[in-house]
Design an enzyme around this catalytic site. Structure first.
Site, short mmCIF file in Angstrom:
data_model
loop_
_atom_site.label_atom_id
_atom_site.label_comp_id
_atom_site.label_asym_id
_atom_site.label_seq_id
_atom_site.Cartn_x
_atom_site.Cartn_y
_atom_site.Cartn_z
N ASP A 190 0.86 -1.18 0.00
CA ASP A 190 0.00 0.00 0.00
C ASP A 190 0.89 1.23 0.00
O ASP A 190 1.72 1.41 0.89
CB ASP A 190 -0.90 0.01 1.24
CG ASP A 190 -1.80 1.23 1.27
OD1 ASP A 190 -2.67 1.35 0.39
OD2 ASP A 190 -1.60 2.09 2.16
N GLU A 274 -1.92 -1.33 -5.79
CA GLU A 274 -3.10 -0.70 -6.36
C GLU A 274 -2.80 -0.11 -7.73
O GLU A 274 -1.74 0.47 -7.93
CB GLU A 274 -3.58 0.45 -5.46
CG GLU A 274 -4.32 0.01 -4.23
CD GLU A 274 -4.87 1.22 -3.48
OE1 GLU A 274 -5.87 1.06 -2.81
OE2 GLU A 274 -4.27 2.31 -3.59
N ASP A 354 -3.06 1.37 6.89
CA ASP A 354 -2.30 1.00 5.68
C ASP A 354 -1.94 -0.47 5.68
O ASP A 354 -1.86 -1.11 4.62
CB ASP A 354 -1.03 1.85 5.56
CG ASP A 354 -1.35 3.34 5.37
OD1 ASP A 354 -2.52 3.65 5.04
OD2 ASP A 354 -0.43 4.17 5.54
#
Ligand code: ZN
Length: 377
Positions: A190, A274, A354
């Site tokens: 992340d 991501e 996170d």
């Protein structure tokens, strides 16, 4: 066995003589003049006559320019062709963005400080390597500080001027990969503002402390430039210092990103992150984040390149709900950006926001693959 191969760009510092530096500066200046003239021609044609000029038309004008202006004899013709190709790319990008409904800036003229590289598009045609030296037609034999061996087939050569000197980038095709032994481990990553990255096992990777010092130096240098009188010698000196400070920051960032990417590639067979492009559309923009975005996408492209080289997988996953979903039970726990801790009222999972996101990203990546998940980290 089938050998995998990738594209790779190698960059080396050049050690030109002062005479060669003058020649390189001169070639850059001549290229910049052609660049600006080509932009001007397209502008005028469009605004005055409503027509567009193509790459092929501009390329066809080059021999005439060489004939009319003998100083252009100093520039290899393929380098000049590449200049008008860059102009064409700038316009293509401009029109693409207009079509997409954005309001992009019109392609710009470049001043002396904004035009710093030239490309030989075909290795062996005007530029080649010989016994560890870079051979440039019309400039000569330039010493190269070779830090790591070149592999594959060289395709193009780009020379660039930076604050601390000249560099050559050689892009190669058919570079053999160097697959690493599997570690049987995977992770999600992340990317954040608080720490640079958080892994699925909770490891946080922080931006190095030297950043802050370098950024302070950068600010001081910036202020110094704006205080000094335009066109003065003192200002020119301040601009030089500013360029150096910029370069230091850039180097530190690249160094940190390369080291971080290398560590990840050494430790994990697969790394899920991501998809930033989709993430941008979902999340609202504020300044700190849009600055960080640049760093993240640079980091991800380094990570992808290192992974390809090492035979590892780096996979982008859609970012929807990765921070809101509970990694323990899958329930949605809504929280604003300022809430840094994830505590689930349903299953009692409690961990850093996170860390929770990184776990979700890992699981999402593994489920997309559809195969059997390896040992979760
Ligand atoms: Zn839960």
């Amino acid at each position: 066995m089938h050998e995998q191969s990738i594209h790779k760009t190698y960059q080396y510092k050049l050690k030109p003589t002062s005479e060669q530096e003058l020649l390189l500066d001169r070639v850059l200046m001549l290229c910049r003049h052609i660049y600006n003239a080509a932009i001007g021609e397209r502008r005028d044609a469009y605004h005055l006559r409503g027509i567009s000029v193509t790459y092929y038309q501009q390329k066809a004008e080059l021999p005439g320019i060489k004939e009319a202006m003998p100083e252009y004899g100093a520039v290899h013709s393929q380098v000049l062709q590449d200049v008008v190709l860059q102009v064409d790319r700038a316009f293509q990008a401009f029109f693409r963005r207009v079509k997409a409904g954005e309001i992009p800036g019109y392609p710009r003229f470049h001043g002396r400080d904004r035009y710093n590289s030239l490309t030989y598009p075909q290795f062996g045609n005007g530029a080649t390597l010989e016994n560890g030296f870079l051979m440039l037609s019309k400039i000569g034999r330039i010493a190269v500080r070779r830090s790591r061996p070149l592999e594959g087939t060289p395709k193009t050569i780009t020379i660039s001027r930076e604050a601390d000197g000249w560099y050559v980038s050689i892009s190669c095709a058919d570079v053999p990969t160097h697959p690493r032994e599997p570690t049987e481990r995977e992770t999600g990553i992340d990317l954040g503002l608080e720490s640079f990255a958080t892994l699925a096992d909770g490891t946080m990777i922080h931006n190095p402390r030297c950043y802050r010092r370098a950024e302070r130096t950068l600010k001081t240098a910036q202020r110094r430039v704006s205080r000094r009188k335009q066109g003065s010698n003192r200002r020119r000196k301040a601009v030089k210092l500013l360029a150096k400070a910029h370069q230091t920051v850039k180097r530190q960032r690249q160094d940190f990103q390369h080291k971080t990417a290398l560590r990840l590639v050494q430790q994990y067979d697969a790394i899920y992150h991501e998809d930033l492009q989709t993430a941008n559309m979902l999340k609202n923009h504020h300044l700190a984040k849009s600055i960080a975005d640049v760093g993240w996408s640079q980091f991800l492209s380094i990570l992808h390149a290192k992974a390809a080289w090492a035979g590892r997988r780096v996979v982008a996953v859609p970012p929807a709900y990765t921070s809101q979903t509970c990694s323990g039970c899958g329930v949605i726990v809504s929280k604003g950006l300022s809430v840094r801790w994830h505590s689930c009222p349903d299953c009692g999972t409690s961990l850093h926001r996170d860390h929770n996101a990184a776990k979700n990203i890992e699981r999402l990546g593994q489920s997309l693959r559809g195969g059997v998940a390896l040992a979760a980290s």
